[in-house]
Design a protein around this motif. Structure first.
Motif, PDB file in Angstrom:
ATOM      1  N   VAL A  75       0.906  -1.246  -0.136  1.00 29.18           N
ATOM      2  CA  VAL A  75       0.017  -0.045   0.211  1.00 29.18           C
ATOM      3  C   VAL A  75       0.714   1.348  -0.109  1.00 29.18           C
ATOM      4  CG1 VAL A  75      -1.579   1.279   1.374  1.00 29.18           C
ATOM      5  CG2 VAL A  75      -2.127  -1.190   1.140  1.00 29.18           C
ATOM      6  N   LEU A  76       1.876   1.130   0.919  1.00 30.53           N
ATOM      7  CA  LEU A  76       2.884   2.318   0.778  1.00 30.53           C
ATOM      8  C   LEU A  76       3.549   2.578  -0.424  1.00 30.53           C
ATOM      9  CD1 LEU A  76       4.708   2.140   4.486  1.00 30.53           C
ATOM     10  CD2 LEU A  76       3.011   4.011   3.589  1.00 30.53           C
ATOM     11  N   THR A  77       4.461   1.580  -1.030  1.00 29.44           N
ATOM     12  CA  THR A  77       5.045   1.892  -1.949  1.00 29.44           C
ATOM     13  C   THR A  77       4.133   1.882  -3.227  1.00 29.44           C
ATOM     14  OG1 THR A  77       5.119  -0.683  -2.472  1.00 29.44           O
ATOM     15  CG2 THR A  77       6.869   0.463  -1.241  1.00 29.44           C
ATOM     16  N   ALA A  78       3.028   1.642  -3.555  1.00 27.80           N
ATOM     17  CA  ALA A  78       2.142   2.028  -4.481  1.00 27.80           C
ATOM     18  C   ALA A  78       1.380   3.224  -4.605  1.00 27.80           C
ATOM     19  CB  ALA A  78       1.178   0.812  -5.004  1.00 27.80           C
ATOM     20  N   SER A  79       1.374   3.898  -3.388  1.00 30.25           N
ATOM     21  CA  SER A  79       0.525   5.171  -3.296  1.00 30.25           C
ATOM     22  C   SER A  79       0.545   6.202  -4.360  1.00 30.25           C
ATOM     23  CB  SER A  79       0.408   5.746  -1.812  1.00 30.25           C
ATOM     24  OG  SER A  79       1.908   6.091  -1.470  1.00 30.25           O
ATOM     25  N   GLY A  80       1.857   6.327  -4.681  1.00 28.73           N
ATOM     26  CA  GLY A  80       2.272   7.254  -5.615  1.00 28.73           C
ATOM     27  C   GLY A  80       1.728   7.078  -7.075  1.00 28.73           C
ATOM     28  N   ARG A  81       1.778   5.791  -7.211  1.00 22.06           N
ATOM     29  CA  ARG A  81       1.386   5.130  -8.522  1.00 22.06           C
ATOM     30  C   ARG A  81      -0.012   5.409  -9.045  1.00 22.06           C
ATOM     31  NH1 ARG A  81       2.494   1.561 -12.665  1.00 22.06           N
ATOM     32  NH2 ARG A  81       0.762  -0.033 -13.262  1.00 22.06           N
ATOM     33  N   PHE A  82      -0.696   5.344  -7.929  1.00 28.94           N
ATOM     34  CA  PHE A  82      -2.223   5.611  -8.164  1.00 28.94           C
ATOM     35  C   PHE A  82      -2.780   6.934  -8.041  1.00 28.94           C
ATOM     36  CE2 PHE A  82      -2.088   1.047  -6.360  1.00 28.94           C
ATOM     37  CZ  PHE A  82      -2.184   0.340  -7.677  1.00 28.94           C
ATOM     38  N   ASN A  83      -1.994   8.043  -7.562  1.00 30.97           N
ATOM     39  CA  ASN A  83      -2.519   9.268  -7.467  1.00 30.97           C
ATOM     40  C   ASN A  83      -2.991   9.980  -8.688  1.00 30.97           C
ATOM     41  OD1 ASN A  83      -1.580   9.766  -4.835  1.00 30.97           O
ATOM     42  ND2 ASN A  83       0.247  10.458  -5.380  1.00 30.97           N
ATOM     43  N   LEU A  84      -2.414   9.362  -9.994  1.00 31.52           N
ATOM     44  CA  LEU A  84      -3.086  10.013 -11.135  1.00 31.52           C
ATOM     45  C   LEU A  84      -4.526   9.646 -11.335  1.00 31.52           C
ATOM     46  CD1 LEU A  84      -2.569  11.436 -13.898  1.00 31.52           C
ATOM     47  CD2 LEU A  84      -1.659   8.892 -14.778  1.00 31.52           C
ATOM     48  N   LEU A  85      -4.996   8.635 -10.740  1.00 29.83           N
ATOM     49  CA  LEU A  85      -6.113   8.006 -10.979  1.00 29.83           C
ATOM     50  C   LEU A  85      -7.431   9.144 -10.367  1.00 29.83           C
ATOM     51  CD1 LEU A  85      -6.078   4.419 -10.217  1.00 29.83           C
ATOM     52  CD2 LEU A  85      -5.842   5.801 -12.502  1.00 29.83           C
ATOM     53  N   ASN A  86      -6.960   9.928  -9.287  1.00 26.70           N
ATOM     54  CA  ASN A  86      -7.845  11.096  -8.853  1.00 26.70           C
ATOM     55  C   ASN A  86      -8.203  11.910  -9.879  1.00 26.70           C
ATOM     56  OD1 ASN A  86      -7.661   9.934  -6.063  1.00 26.70           O
ATOM     57  ND2 ASN A  86      -5.502  10.654  -5.872  1.00 26.70           N
ATOM     58  N   PHE A  87      -7.456  12.326 -10.993  1.00 27.45           N
ATOM     59  CA  PHE A  87      -7.771  13.267 -11.929  1.00 27.45           C
ATOM     60  C   PHE A  87      -8.569  12.522 -12.959  1.00 27.45           C
ATOM     61  CE2 PHE A  87      -4.042  14.517  -9.848  1.00 27.45           C
ATOM     62  CZ  PHE A  87      -4.289  15.933  -9.528  1.00 27.45           C
ATOM     63  N   TRP A  88      -9.618  13.151 -13.243  1.00 23.49           N
ATOM     64  CA  TRP A  88     -10.619  12.588 -14.531  1.00 23.49           C
ATOM     65  C   TRP A  88     -10.693  11.295 -14.244  1.00 23.49           C
ATOM     66  CZ3 TRP A  88     -12.977  16.522 -17.317  1.00 23.49           C
ATOM     67  CH2 TRP A  88     -12.264  17.625 -17.163  1.00 23.49           C
ATOM     68  N   PRO A  89     -11.394  10.537 -13.369  1.00 21.43           N
ATOM     69  CA  PRO A  89     -11.653   9.358 -13.021  1.00 21.43           C
ATOM     70  C   PRO A  89     -12.389   8.612 -14.079  1.00 21.43           C
ATOM     71  CG  PRO A  89     -12.174  10.570 -11.066  1.00 21.43           C
ATOM     72  CD  PRO A  89     -11.933  11.498 -12.101  1.00 21.43           C
ATOM     73  N   ARG A  90     -13.293   9.305 -14.886  1.00 20.16           N
ATOM     74  CA  ARG A  90     -14.289   8.889 -15.842  1.00 20.16           C
ATOM     75  C   ARG A  90     -13.152   8.602 -17.163  1.00 20.16           C
ATOM     76  NH1 ARG A  90     -19.693  12.358 -16.279  1.00 20.16           N
ATOM     77  NH2 ARG A  90     -20.329  11.951 -14.049  1.00 20.16           N
ATOM     78  N   VAL A  91     -12.195   9.531 -17.293  1.00 21.94           N
ATOM     79  CA  VAL A  91     -11.163   9.100 -18.501  1.00 21.94           C
ATOM     80  C   VAL A  91     -10.055   8.189 -18.050  1.00 21.94           C
ATOM     81  CG1 VAL A  91      -9.282  10.320 -19.946  1.00 21.94           C
ATOM     82  CG2 VAL A  91     -11.440  11.652 -19.098  1.00 21.94           C
ATOM     83  N   THR A  92      -9.758   8.200 -16.914  1.00 17.74           N
ATOM     84  CA  THR A  92      -8.718   7.250 -16.286  1.00 17.74           C
ATOM     85  C   THR A  92      -9.118   5.806 -16.537  1.00 17.74           C
ATOM     86  OG1 THR A  92      -8.880   7.829 -14.119  1.00 17.74           O
ATOM     87  CG2 THR A  92      -7.324   9.042 -15.222  1.00 17.74           C
ATOM     88  N   LYS A  93     -10.391   5.633 -16.071  1.00 14.62           N
ATOM     89  CA  LYS A  93     -10.963   4.215 -16.057  1.00 14.62           C
ATOM     90  C   LYS A  93     -10.873   3.600 -17.499  1.00 14.62           C
ATOM     91  CE  LYS A  93     -13.703   4.692 -12.021  1.00 14.62           C
ATOM     92  NZ  LYS A  93     -15.067   4.635 -11.044  1.00 14.62           N
ATOM     93  N   VAL A  94     -10.992   4.286 -18.339  1.00 15.04           N
ATOM     94  CA  VAL A  94     -10.844   3.900 -19.798  1.00 15.04           C
ATOM     95  C   VAL A  94      -9.122   3.878 -20.193  1.00 15.04           C
ATOM     96  CG1 VAL A  94     -11.485   4.258 -22.335  1.00 15.04           C
ATOM     97  CG2 VAL A  94     -13.021   4.806 -20.664  1.00 15.04           C
TER      98      VAL A  94
END
Length: 313
Positions: A22-41
């Motif tokens: 969870v700790l080491t991956a936290s930065g990798r998933f930050n991008l998903l906070n922006f425009w979730p509808r787009v990043t989910k695709v």
């Protein structure tokens, strides 16, 4: 402290492994906070990885939460009060409900990570400096010996060791586990340090640079615990910042880290017992490197390797 019971070694390793992920991956998933509808695709695989990580975390912690809930229902008066107990009792007044299991998982995960990774990182930095500077280690050992310890050093013994406290404070000043506090948001337009900050603007503080400021600290990059010893020309230091702020590894004010007291207790306890029981020396031909590497915390780029031997005398 979190779940109220002593866990098996297997359980501890399982929780440690998933929390580390969870700790080491936290930065990798930050991008998903922006425009979730787009990043989910566009980033579907990364979303799948996030959901899998979350599922693994829930599978590891929910059985422990349920076990604790059953223990509370059995009204075991001899049981210690655990963090999860307080979460099970907590009610959200506006929503008129208690926390669900997944919300408790999130809070328990934060509790474990915040209370372990930062402290273990600070401990390694302190021990690295004690290996690097044997005269500091020797003075600390002499102080501990003077207290009259026979076996393990206890919590009450720590109050008799001012140099130990100075070593820990100097470790936190020179090597704060995190170089920034958690970001804050201003509630109204304000001026800070000559800069105009708009309402809802994000503010952070470079706590590492504060502790290295040459206008505040003499020879700031040196490891000198004596700067916190009044008898050695130093000063009695208030780490909470209630009088003045010279460093703030735990933040300051109302939103300072609630684990400050516990972290200092753990650091003093482990440093004292490690020095009391063992002599720590650098590996032959190996100088201890203080080069940093950024992970969730700021860790040693080359992890500490030391030769230890049972302390005599």
């Amino acid at each position: 402290m979190c779940f109220g019971d002593k866990l098996s070694e297997e359980q501890i390793k399982e929780i440690g492994a998933i929390q580390r992920r969870v700790l080491t991956a936290s930065g990798r998933f930050n991008l998903l906070n922006f425009w979730p509808r787009v990043t989910k695709v566009l980033l579907r695989n990364r979303w799948d990885q996030l959901f899998q990580l979350r599922n693994d975390l829930e599978n590891a912690l929910i059985p422990l939460i349920r076990a604790r809930k059953e223990a509370k229902n059995d009204d075991d008066s001899d049981s210690v009060l655990a963090y999860v107990d307080t979460l099970l009792d907590l009610e959200l007044p506006e929503e008129k409900r208690k926390l669900d299991e997944k919300e408790i998982v999130t809070l328990a995960s934060d509790f474990i990570n915040s209370g372990t990774d930062t402290t273990s990182t600070a401990l390694q930095w302190i021990m690295a400096n004690l290996v690097r500077y044997p005269h500091i280690q020797e003075r600390l050992f002499v102080e501990i010996k003077g207290v009259g310890i026979e076996e393990e050093i206890g919590e009450d013994d720590l109050q008799k060791m001012p140099y130990l406290k100075a070593v820990v404070l100097e470790g936190l000043r020179r090597h704060p586990p995190v170089h920034f506090v958690l970001p804050h948001c201003v509630t109204e337009d304000t001026v800070l340090g000559g800069y105009s900050i708009p309402k809802k603007g994000i503010v952070n503080f470079m706590v590492a640079d504060m502790g290295w400021d040459p206008t505040v600290w003499e020879d700031p990059m040196a490891f000198k615990p004596e700067r916190f010893m009044a008898d050695d020309g130093g000063e009695v230091f208030d780490i909470t910042g209630s009088r003045e702020i010279k460093m703030m590894p735990f933040g300051v004010g109302r939103r300072s880290c609630p684990g400050l007291g516990l972290a200092l207790l753990h650091l003093e306890y482990f440093v004292a017992n490690l020095i009391w029981r063992f002599e720590w020396k650098a590996m032959d031909g190996d100088e201890v490197s203080l080069e940093e590497k950024m992970e969730f915390t700021t860790v040693m780029k080359t992890p500490l390797m030391a030769h230890i031997s049972p302390m005599k005398g």
